[in-house]
Design an enzyme around this catalytic site. Structure first.
Site, short mmCIF file in Angstrom:
data_model
loop_
_atom_site.label_atom_id
_atom_site.label_comp_id
_atom_site.label_asym_id
_atom_site.label_seq_id
_atom_site.Cartn_x
_atom_site.Cartn_y
_atom_site.Cartn_z
N HIS A 180 -3.84 -13.05 20.98
CA HIS A 180 -3.01 -14.14 20.47
C HIS A 180 -1.60 -13.61 20.16
O HIS A 180 -1.31 -12.43 20.34
CB HIS A 180 -3.63 -14.80 19.23
N CYS B 87 3.21 -9.33 14.70
CA CYS B 87 2.27 -10.31 15.26
C CYS B 87 2.97 -11.25 16.25
O CYS B 87 2.30 -12.03 16.93
CB CYS B 87 1.63 -11.13 14.16
N HIS C 109 -1.17 -9.39 21.30
CA HIS C 109 -2.07 -8.36 20.80
C HIS C 109 -3.41 -9.07 20.60
O HIS C 109 -3.54 -10.23 20.99
CB HIS C 109 -1.53 -7.73 19.50
N HIS D 50 -7.69 -9.16 18.67
CA HIS D 50 -8.61 -8.80 17.58
C HIS D 50 -10.06 -8.97 18.00
O HIS D 50 -10.38 -9.78 18.88
CB HIS D 50 -8.36 -9.72 16.36
N ASP E 43 -14.00 -16.48 23.42
CA ASP E 43 -14.28 -15.06 23.66
C ASP E 43 -13.60 -14.56 24.94
O ASP E 43 -13.70 -15.17 26.01
CB ASP E 43 -15.79 -14.85 23.77
N HIS E 44 -12.91 -13.43 24.79
CA HIS E 44 -12.15 -12.83 25.90
C HIS E 44 -11.08 -13.79 26.45
O HIS E 44 -10.78 -13.78 27.64
CB HIS E 44 -13.09 -12.33 27.01
N GLU F 240 -10.10 -11.88 10.68
CA GLU F 240 -9.23 -11.35 11.76
C GLU F 240 -9.38 -9.84 11.80
O GLU F 240 -9.43 -9.23 12.86
CB GLU F 240 -7.79 -11.74 11.45
#
Lengths: 136, 136, 136, 136, 136, 136
Positions: free
Chosen positions: A14, A33, A39, A41, A79-80, A126
């Site tokens: 994100h 951020c 980047h 998480h 996811d991913h 996060e």
């Protein structure tokens, strides 16, 4: 009344930024951020539902059903993925953990009712240091 | 001889793919990790160094020095970055956890010697389930 | 309304005792925690604040601001300190986890308001087995 | 008012099934948890009590007293036991985590009052992914 | 040479006893672990393999392949099972963590070679406090 | 050959300093760890022993015996103590994690032999970030 919680995980990219801000302004407000190259998480998600124990099964809900709903409605789309670019229910929203927790609530509220429980809390980590809880 | 380990964290985006593969081939080999829009992780890094205890301090190395080296050489370049696009020491390499652990070793090997210890192991967790160790 | 939690750590020494008790009485009431030569802990602190999401940033509060307040008002005075001897806001109080959680609340309540949120909970772990929560 | 939580552990075998169901029906409702040869878990238990801080001790309750009650009333009867066959307070009940959390509440409610506190929550983890909370 | 580790989980019932011992003798040697009505655990398994990084993929092995082998050869036969009664590769063996780790090694040694790696370590946690490692 | 590890915990106060250094010099070398009023930690200890599995029991050693030795020789003298002032086997030594791990090795080496195993590793965590291993 009993509460039951299912933990799930997803990994995503994100970026925190506003398209109407300059890069400098984004950097000032959102810090690293706001990196335009993204980047990511390992998010940990705790979904808590509440209701009465079903005397026939000893369950509030069958966790397989709750887990399937969370997979279909939340994990599969996230996811991913890139939260800013690829997640329908986050389109047009700032990809903060707060907004993400709220959007996950909206994804789960009615499906959880369909298995006979009430959504109580969406808790989203996060990192181990930054944790958001939304109670509707 | 004693071993001392420092744990650090960084969050980054990456993508597993080969530019000489088609999208279909990348998907076949790398699965959802090949998503062109990136995904990311909270990486956990354990750096282990070894050597003799300094009788004057009771330390193998001053952990502040070790931590500073890891920050400067590894965390600063990687944290909140895109591993494929923005990290000099990963340029031209597949952004797998294996290659990343090996590149982190190369970033740390000589600086660790400069504080009087020998690098023993770089252990890198992409998630709690996927762990790479490199011993040089 | 949303809740956001920041986790922080500090290491400190303390002793449970009353100066008006004899050593035997202190041992009887407080057990080995009354050791006159002190003992210590790695404390883990979770600070939860609540409020509305700011639509401009997607944040309840900027976590950098919350983290800075916790550092200045709680971690800096406590970390690597003797809670009985060196911490102004614990002066004259029994150094129990309960009293410490309450004192941390008092350190944070108004500063948290200054960044536009309301303090919801101070959760303090003396060990993984012993946990105190204070809600004001 | 303050909340204090004690974490404890126990390991036990159990099986989810109804004697009035056929094996096939049990398998359909309870899945592999209905295995007639049992399976088991490392359960983690968090017991939270609430009340006022005793100004003489700085404690809500002496954790040694709370821990002793939990040991005597919950851990001793459950640890290294078969929940379906050997635990008096689960006799005739489906051995679900929900029912177990509720039964642990009943084991603790009055003894906790005897040490001057009120039971607030029994939180029981069957695994890190499946968590039940009961508030009475 | 690089090491990569995959973490997996399974829940199972077991009992430590020798059929040629009396109940009293079993109790003396194996303590409450000899309970004839079984008890159980959430086992955590770490499987470490080693070898060279494949320059085409950046992987030592594709973790999907390693995970599939562990699932088929270890998790499937053990999860939600009674180790003494239902697990072929533990038949006739004392169900200790040591013997289980060794038997898991034997289940994995050759399949791991078939995906181009060498088995390095089977690490098995019965609880967070009791950990066995087997290196062949 | 098999390795078995037992995890234990202790809480203690300590201070890093040399009596032959000035306060300023101690502060320069040891930082806030040199605080004359002490600080403390929740130490986590992993003791690994190795040897052959006893075919009669399936055990390398009976973990009750190993745990008793660790309790008597390490936890009892250290728990809720001041490492600098009250621990015989640390007398005259700098209270660093390195020296403590080495001293714990010396406390355990021969007693572990008396139960038929060989000491392999003492792993000591001062915090989750700072970890020392000693292999003799």
């Amino acid at each position: 009344m009993i509460h039951i919680t299912r933990r799930e995980h997803f990994n995503a990219a994100h970026r925190l930024f506003r398209p109407d801000f300059s890069d400098d302004k984004n950097l000032e407000v959102f810090g690293k951020c706001s990196n335009p190259n993204w980047h990511g998480h390992n998010y940990t998600l705790y979904v808590t539902v509440k209701g009465e124990i079903n005397p026939e099964t000893g369950f509030l809900v069958n966790l397989k059903d709750l887990s399937r709903i969370i997979r279909d409605r939340v994990i599969e789309p996230l996811d991913h993925r890139n939260i800013n670019l690829e997640v329908d229910f986050m389109a047009g929203k700032l990809a903060s953990t707060e907004n993400l927790a709220k959007a996950i609530w909206e994804q789960l509220e009615f499906p959880v009712q369909s298995i006979g429980a009430e959504l109580h809390c969406v808790k989203l980590l996060e990192t181990e240091n930054n944790i958001v809880e939304y109670f509707g």
